[in-house]
Design a protein around this motif. Structure first.
Motif, PDB file in Angstrom:
ATOM      1  N   PRO A 171       0.813  -1.219   0.000  1.00 40.11           N
ATOM      2  CA  PRO A 171       0.000   0.000   0.000  1.00 40.11           C
ATOM      3  C   PRO A 171       0.848   1.272   0.000  1.00 40.11           C
TER       4      PRO A 171
ATOM      5  N   ASP B 237       0.490   4.491   1.367  1.00 40.85           N
ATOM      6  CA  ASP B 237      -0.375   5.203   2.306  1.00 40.85           C
ATOM      7  C   ASP B 237      -0.398   6.713   2.087  1.00 40.85           C
TER       8      ASP B 237
ATOM      9  N   ARG C 204      -3.350   8.143   0.006  1.00 43.27           N
ATOM     10  CA  ARG C 204      -4.726   7.832   0.393  1.00 43.27           C
ATOM     11  C   ARG C 204      -5.672   9.019   0.210  1.00 43.27           C
TER      12      ARG C 204
ATOM     13  N   ASN D  63     -10.723   7.265  -4.868  1.00 50.83           N
ATOM     14  CA  ASN D  63     -10.711   5.849  -5.248  1.00 50.83           C
ATOM     15  C   ASN D  63      -9.454   5.099  -4.817  1.00 50.83           C
ATOM     16  N   HIS D  64      -8.548   5.740  -4.092  1.00 53.34           N
ATOM     17  CA  HIS D  64      -7.366   5.017  -3.615  1.00 53.34           C
ATOM     18  C   HIS D  64      -7.769   3.839  -2.741  1.00 53.34           C
ATOM     19  N   ASP D  65      -8.856   3.990  -2.008  1.00 53.78           N
ATOM     20  CA  ASP D  65      -9.314   2.910  -1.126  1.00 53.78           C
ATOM     21  C   ASP D  65      -9.823   1.697  -1.899  1.00 53.78           C
ATOM     22  N   LYS D  66     -10.009   1.850  -3.214  1.00 50.85           N
ATOM     23  CA  LYS D  66     -10.466   0.729  -4.038  1.00 50.85           C
ATOM     24  C   LYS D  66      -9.307  -0.150  -4.524  1.00 50.85           C
TER      25      LYS D  66
END
Length: 350
Positions: free
Chosen positions: A64, A66, A69, A73-76
Motif C-alpha cells: 500500500p 499510504d 490515500r 478511489n485510492h481505497d479501491k
C-alpha cells in the motif's frame, strides 16, 4: 492493434473491448509512482462512471502507498504480492504506464492467459503483444495519455482533476523534465489546476511530507553514497541500502521506495561533475531494485536498463529489478555485477 498517437479510432477500439466483457482489472507497473497511481485511479473513475454495472477492480503488485490515500478511489486499490495470482475471473486486463508484461508481475506468462489486454504507456522501450495498445513516447506522463485518449466529453470533476495533476506533476518533476515537444502538458495542467481550484504547493503538501522512518533510510543512502569514475562512462554517483538495515528496522518496500525517491530527486545528479547514477536496494521478495537517473547529454539510463535486461524507462529516469533465482539477490553482488558490466560496455549518451 497498436496505436502510436492518440486518436478517436483508439478510443473506439478501447471502449469496444470494454463493452464486450464484464470482469475488468486495472493495473500498472510494480513499484508504483505518482504517475502510475494517477493512471489507474483516473481509468477506474472513467470506467465506473461509464459502466456502473461492470465488475471493475484496481489491483497492484505492491505494498500500500499510504501517502496517496488522499486521492479519490485510492481505497479501491487491492495491493497484493503479485497480481498474476489474483486474476482468475478477469476477462480484460488494462496495463498502464508500462509496455512489457514483466513490468507488472514476476509471472508474466500467466498474464498472457487473460483473454484481452490493453496497454497505455509513454515509455520508449520495446513493447509486448497486447490486444490493443497505445504507446506515445513523446507524452510527458501516462496520466496525460489517459486524459487525451479516454476523457472525450467526460466532465472532469475537481477530484479527478487532482488525480490527473498527481500524475502530471510526478512524471514531469514539477515540469523540470519537460522537453520542447512536450509543452502541450502545460495547457492540460492549467485546466486541471483551474478545475481543482488548488495551489500546487498546497496540493503537493497533502501527500509529499516525509515520514520519519523514510528519512532514516535517506540518511542511510547519504552515508553509503559513492562517487565513481570509469574509463568509458561519465563519472557517476551511486548508493545502496544493506539488507541488514532493512531487516533490523523492519522497513517495508513502500518505505524503501519513498526514501529512494527522495534521494534520487534531491541528491542524485546535483553534485558537480557527476551527471548520472543509480540506487540499489533490497526488496521483500528477495530481489533487488535499481533506480537510475541522468542529466541531458549524459547516459541514457533507459538504454542501460534495457541492455542489461534489468528493466526500462526513460532516457533520464529508468529502473529495473535484479531477479531472484534459487536464492535471494545480494545488494553487494548486484553492485559488483553492474560495475563490471559498465567496464565491458560503452554508454549511449542522450
Amino acid at each position: 492493434m497498436h496505436f502510436s498517437q492518440v486518436s478517436a479510432e483508439f478510443a473506439d477500439k478501447f471502449f469496444e473491448l470494454v463493452d464486450s466483457v464484464t470482469n475488468i482489472a486495472v493495473t500498472a507497473h510494480v513499484s508504483p509512482d505518482s504517475d502510475s497511481i494517477a493512471s489507474v485511479l483516473s481509468v477506474y473513475e472513467i470506467l465506473t462512471t461509464k459502466y456502473p454495472e461492470k465488475n471493475i477492480r484496481i489491483i497492484y503488485s505492491a505494498e500500500p502507498q499510504d501517502h496517496l490515500r488522499v486521492f479519490q478511489n485510492h481505497d479501491k486499490i487491492e495491493f497484493v504480492p503479485d497480481i498474476a495470482d489474483h486474476l482468475d475471473q478477469t476477462e480484460l486486463l488494462l496495463m498502464l504506464d508500462g509496455g512489457q508484461y514483466s513490468r507488472f508481475s514476476i509471472y508474466p506468462e500467466k498474464l498472457h492467459r487473460i483473454p484481452y489486454t490493453i496497454c497505455i504507456d509513454h515509455h520508449p522501450s520495446p513493447i509486448s503483444d497486447f490486444s490493443l495498445s497505445l504507446v506515445v513516447p513523446s507524452s510527458s506522463s501516462c496520466a496525460q495519455l489517459v486524459y487525451l485518449a479516454l476523457c472525450g466529453d467526460l466532465t472532469i470533476s475537481p477530484r479527478l482533476a487532482e488525480v490527473f495533476l498527481l500524475g502530471i506533476l510526478g512524471d514531469t518533476g514539477n515540469f523540470n523534465y519537460l522537453k520542447p515537444n512536450q509543452t502541450e502538458i502545460l495547457t492540460i495542467a492549467k485546466k486541471m489546476i483551474e478545475i481543482a481550484n488548488v495551489e500546487i504547493q498546497e496540493f503537493q503538501s497533502r501527500y509529499q511530507s516525509i515520514p520519519k522512518r523514510a528519512f532514516e533510510l535517506v540518511k542511510e543512502l547519504m552515508k553509503n553514497t559513492v562517487f565513481s569514475t570509469s574509463p568509458k562512462w561519465p563519472d557517476y554517483q551511486y548508493s545502496f541500502i544493506d539488507k541488514e538495515v532493512i531487516d533490523t528496522g523492519e522497513f517495508s518496500d513502500s518505505e524503501i521506495s519513498e526514501a529512494c525517491g527522495i534521494y534520487l530527486s534531491h541528491f542524485l545528479r546535483t553534485v558537480k561533475g557527476f551527471t548520472w547514477g543509480f540506487v540499489i536496494t533490497p526488496r521483500s521478495l528477495g530481489e533487488c531494485s535499481i533506480s537510475a537517473r541522468s542529466l541531458p547529454r549524459s547516459v541514457s539510463v533507459r538504454d542501460l536498463m534495457e541492455r542489461t535486461g534489468l528493466g526500462g524507462g526513460h532516457d533520464r529516469a529508468a529502473g529495473g529489478t535484479f531477479k531472484k533465482t534459487d536464492k535471494d539477490v545480494e545488494v553487494s553482488t548486484s553492485i559488483t555485477w553492474l560495475i563490471k558490466w559498465l567496464g565491458d560496455h560503452d554508454p549511449v549518451l542522450s
